[in-house]
Design a protein around this motif. Structure first.
Motif, PDB file in Angstrom:
ATOM      1  N   LEU A  10       0.844  -1.177   0.000  1.00 58.18           N
ATOM      2  CA  LEU A  10       0.000   0.000   0.000  1.00 58.18           C
ATOM      3  C   LEU A  10       0.886   1.236   0.000  1.00 58.18           C
ATOM      4  CD1 LEU A  10      -2.461  -0.980   2.893  1.00 58.18           C
ATOM      5  CD2 LEU A  10      -2.937  -1.107   0.451  1.00 58.18           C
ATOM      6  N   THR A  11       0.400   2.291  -0.624  1.00 61.26           N
ATOM      7  CA  THR A  11       1.088   3.559  -0.461  1.00 61.26           C
ATOM      8  C   THR A  11       0.813   4.051   0.957  1.00 61.26           C
ATOM      9  OG1 THR A  11      -0.788   4.904  -1.182  1.00 61.26           O
ATOM     10  CG2 THR A  11       0.750   4.131  -2.899  1.00 61.26           C
ATOM     11  N   LYS A  12       1.562   5.021   1.410  1.00 59.69           N
ATOM     12  CA  LYS A  12       1.337   5.590   2.742  1.00 59.69           C
ATOM     13  C   LYS A  12      -0.081   6.149   2.829  1.00 59.69           C
ATOM     14  CE  LYS A  12       3.982   6.440   5.771  1.00 59.69           C
ATOM     15  NZ  LYS A  12       4.375   5.928   7.086  1.00 59.69           N
ATOM     16  N   GLU A  13      -0.527   6.842   1.773  1.00 64.38           N
ATOM     17  CA  GLU A  13      -1.879   7.406   1.769  1.00 64.38           C
ATOM     18  C   GLU A  13      -2.935   6.314   1.848  1.00 64.38           C
ATOM     19  OE1 GLU A  13       0.434   8.490  -0.466  1.00 64.38           O
ATOM     20  OE2 GLU A  13       0.747  10.544   0.248  1.00 64.38           O
ATOM     21  N   SER A  55       2.966   5.759  12.120  1.00 64.11           N
ATOM     22  CA  SER A  55       3.171   6.690  13.233  1.00 64.11           C
ATOM     23  C   SER A  55       2.149   7.831  13.189  1.00 64.11           C
ATOM     24  CB  SER A  55       4.593   7.262  13.188  1.00 64.11           C
ATOM     25  OG  SER A  55       4.790   7.988  11.986  1.00 64.11           O
ATOM     26  N   GLU A  56       1.554   8.059  12.033  1.00 61.65           N
ATOM     27  CA  GLU A  56       0.630   9.180  11.853  1.00 61.65           C
ATOM     28  C   GLU A  56      -0.561   9.174  12.808  1.00 61.65           C
ATOM     29  OE1 GLU A  56       3.014   8.832   8.151  1.00 61.65           O
ATOM     30  OE2 GLU A  56       1.971   7.412   9.440  1.00 61.65           O
ATOM     31  N   PRO A  57      -1.155   8.015  13.128  1.00 64.37           N
ATOM     32  CA  PRO A  57      -2.305   8.041  14.041  1.00 64.37           C
ATOM     33  C   PRO A  57      -1.991   8.623  15.418  1.00 64.37           C
ATOM     34  CG  PRO A  57      -2.276   5.979  12.858  1.00 64.37           C
ATOM     35  CD  PRO A  57      -0.976   6.689  12.556  1.00 64.37           C
ATOM     36  N   LEU A  58      -0.742   8.701  15.784  1.00 61.41           N
ATOM     37  CA  LEU A  58      -0.353   9.256  17.080  1.00 61.41           C
ATOM     38  C   LEU A  58      -0.172  10.771  17.041  1.00 61.41           C
ATOM     39  CD1 LEU A  58       2.289   6.557  18.070  1.00 61.41           C
ATOM     40  CD2 LEU A  58      -0.105   6.695  18.777  1.00 61.41           C
ATOM     41  N   ARG A  59      -0.204  11.331  15.853  1.00 60.92           N
ATOM     42  CA  ARG A  59       0.016  12.768  15.716  1.00 60.92           C
ATOM     43  C   ARG A  59      -1.267  13.545  16.013  1.00 60.92           C
ATOM     44  NH1 ARG A  59       3.422  13.839  10.331  1.00 60.92           N
ATOM     45  NH2 ARG A  59       2.371  15.829  10.701  1.00 60.92           N
ATOM     46  N   ASP A  64      -6.211  15.793   9.840  1.00 58.53           N
ATOM     47  CA  ASP A  64      -5.771  16.575   8.680  1.00 58.53           C
ATOM     48  C   ASP A  64      -4.993  15.686   7.713  1.00 58.53           C
ATOM     49  OD1 ASP A  64      -5.449  19.072   7.234  1.00 58.53           O
ATOM     50  OD2 ASP A  64      -3.356  19.023   7.897  1.00 58.53           O
ATOM     51  N   ILE A  65      -4.158  14.817   8.248  1.00 57.49           N
ATOM     52  CA  ILE A  65      -3.395  13.874   7.424  1.00 57.49           C
ATOM     53  C   ILE A  65      -4.354  12.956   6.666  1.00 57.49           C
ATOM     54  CG2 ILE A  65      -1.808  11.900   7.511  1.00 57.49           C
ATOM     55  CD1 ILE A  65      -0.479  13.323   9.945  1.00 57.49           C
ATOM     56  N   VAL A  66      -5.384  12.468   7.342  1.00 57.05           N
ATOM     57  CA  VAL A  66      -6.390  11.610   6.692  1.00 57.05           C
ATOM     58  C   VAL A  66      -7.077  12.375   5.567  1.00 57.05           C
ATOM     59  CG1 VAL A  66      -8.569  10.374   7.005  1.00 57.05           C
ATOM     60  CG2 VAL A  66      -6.769  10.152   8.718  1.00 57.05           C
TER      61      VAL A  66
END
Length: 78
Positions: A10-13, A55-59, A64-66
């Motif tokens: 999967l891509t990061k997105e 790691s993004e879910p901890l930010r 906004d990332i989603v």
């Protein structure tokens, strides 16, 4: 049955969007959506695997990332 693994790239997105979706989907207690509990278990396992990799879910800015990931993945109407 064999214990062979199947890998999916999967891509990061894609991983971020899928993780967010599975989190919302797995919060719903309606087990009638599943033909067999094993289907639910697979989704829990995928969510858990993604959680270990991202790691993004901890930010603090995860939503906004989603949103940005969804925008980049969305089909463009031409």
């Amino acid at each position: 049955m064999s214990d062979k693994k199947v890998n999916i790239e999967l891509t990061k997105e894609e991983a971020i969007v899928l993780f967010e979706f599975l989190g919302r989907f797995n919060e719903n207690e309606d087990s009638s959506r599943f033909e067999d509990q094993a289907e639910q278990r697979v989704l829990w396992n995928i969510e858990s695997s993604l959680e270990k990799k991202l790691s993004e879910p901890l930010r603090a800015d995860f939503q906004d990332i989603v949103s940005k990931s969804r925008e980049r993945l969305r089909d463009k109407n031409e």
